[in-house]
Design an enzyme around this catalytic site. Structure first.
Site, mmCIF file in Angstrom:
data_model
loop_
_atom_site.group_PDB
_atom_site.id
_atom_site.type_symbol
_atom_site.label_atom_id
_atom_site.label_comp_id
_atom_site.label_asym_id
_atom_site.label_seq_id
_atom_site.Cartn_x
_atom_site.Cartn_y
_atom_site.Cartn_z
ATOM 1 N N TYR A 290 0.832 -1.203 0.000
ATOM 2 C CA TYR A 290 0.000 0.000 0.000
ATOM 3 C C TYR A 290 0.870 1.258 0.000
ATOM 4 O O TYR A 290 0.659 2.175 -0.800
ATOM 5 C CB TYR A 290 -0.925 -0.002 1.212
ATOM 6 C CG TYR A 290 -1.856 1.184 1.266
ATOM 7 C CD1 TYR A 290 -3.020 1.212 0.511
ATOM 8 C CD2 TYR A 290 -1.560 2.287 2.067
ATOM 9 C CE1 TYR A 290 -3.876 2.309 0.554
ATOM 10 C CE2 TYR A 290 -2.414 3.388 2.112
ATOM 11 C CZ TYR A 290 -3.571 3.396 1.357
ATOM 12 O OH TYR A 290 -4.406 4.482 1.397
ATOM 13 N N LYS B 229 1.011 4.042 -3.106
ATOM 14 C CA LYS B 229 0.596 5.428 -2.945
ATOM 15 C C LYS B 229 1.754 6.396 -3.194
ATOM 16 O O LYS B 229 1.544 7.526 -3.653
ATOM 17 C CB LYS B 229 -0.003 5.631 -1.553
ATOM 18 C CG LYS B 229 -1.338 4.923 -1.368
ATOM 19 C CD LYS B 229 -2.388 5.442 -2.349
ATOM 20 C CE LYS B 229 -3.753 4.858 -2.128
ATOM 21 N NZ LYS B 229 -4.795 5.441 -3.003
#
Length: 246
Positions: free
Chosen positions: A153, A157
């Site tokens: 994650y 991002k």
């Protein structure tokens, strides 16, 4: 600028995406709610229609072929997309030592590949018209490396910031801006992925002492999509209650 702008909001059925779609509608923008959950997207579009024209579109953001088909269909229905909001995403809390190749690929497909090819399709249409706005939703994790989230994650991002800055430079002379909003932890259904202990720690670490609200993220997106932000491109707008100050 078109008389009435049209926005495509990916992951627009719920949470931050839903708030973004409503805020854009309040500013007179027609919206297309693109989501893997078509019934939820249709319900959101129906609510928004009382404010501004809105429709729903089924899309699997992890599939470049599905993205291309969606944009082609929109060409024949709603017409030109003036604003693309790359909001759809998935969270992963697996630490680096436990990430599997399958989990890595799943997170990257949704969080990075999807925005890349949605932006590609949007820019193919925006550049000949000399106008467009792309706003991509990153995360505090993309700025700081993450605290309670997993490696895939955080990496995904962070990748969105690099991708957006690259695109911003490529199309800056074409009347198109490309920017990023990086929210801190926000009060949506996605926080159910955290344990109560993790949530206590997150709240304690936010200088303003609370989670963000979806409407606060939506306001930042709407600003970057507006004419008032026409001289802003390649920027990251941090909306995190002071937890990260870059």
């Amino acid at each position: 600028m078109p008389d009435r702008r049209t926005a495509l909001v990916t992951g627009g059925a719920k949470g931050i995406g839903r708030a973004i779609a409503f805020e854009l509608a309040r500013q007179g923008v027609a919206t297309v709610i693109a989501d893997i959950d078509l019934p939820a997207a249709e319900a959101t579009a129906a609510e928004i229609s009382s404010i501004s024209p809105s429709s729903a579109r089924l899309i699997d953001i992890s599939s470049p072929a599905d993205i291309a088909a969606a944009f082609a269909a929109l060409d024949d229905t709603v017409g030109a997309i003036d604003i693309l909001v790359n909001n759809a995403g998935v969270i992963s809390n697996a630490p680096y030592s436990q990430v599997t190749p399958q989990e890595w690929d799943r997170v990257m497909a949704i969080n990075v590949t999807g925005p890349m090819f949605a932006s590609q399709e949007a820019l193919l249409r925006m550049r000949p018209r000399g106008y467009g706005r792309i706003v991509t939703i990153s995360s505090l994790a993309g700025r700081s490396g993450g605290v309670s989230v997993g490696a895939a994650y955080a990496a995904s991002k962070s990748a969105l910031i690099g991708l957006s800055r690259h695109l911003a430079r490529q199309v800056a002379g074409d009347g198109i801006t490309v920017n990023v909003v990086a929210p801190g932890t926000t009060a949506t259904d996605i926080i159910s992925a955290f344990t109560p202990e993790e949530m206590t720690a997150i709240n304690a670490a936010i200088p303003v002492g609370r989670l963000g609200r979806p409407e606060e993220i939506a306001a930042a997106v709407a600003f970057l999509a507006s004419e008032a932000a026409g001289f802003i491109t390649g920027a990251v707008l941090d909306v995190n209650g002071g937890r990260y100050m870059g």
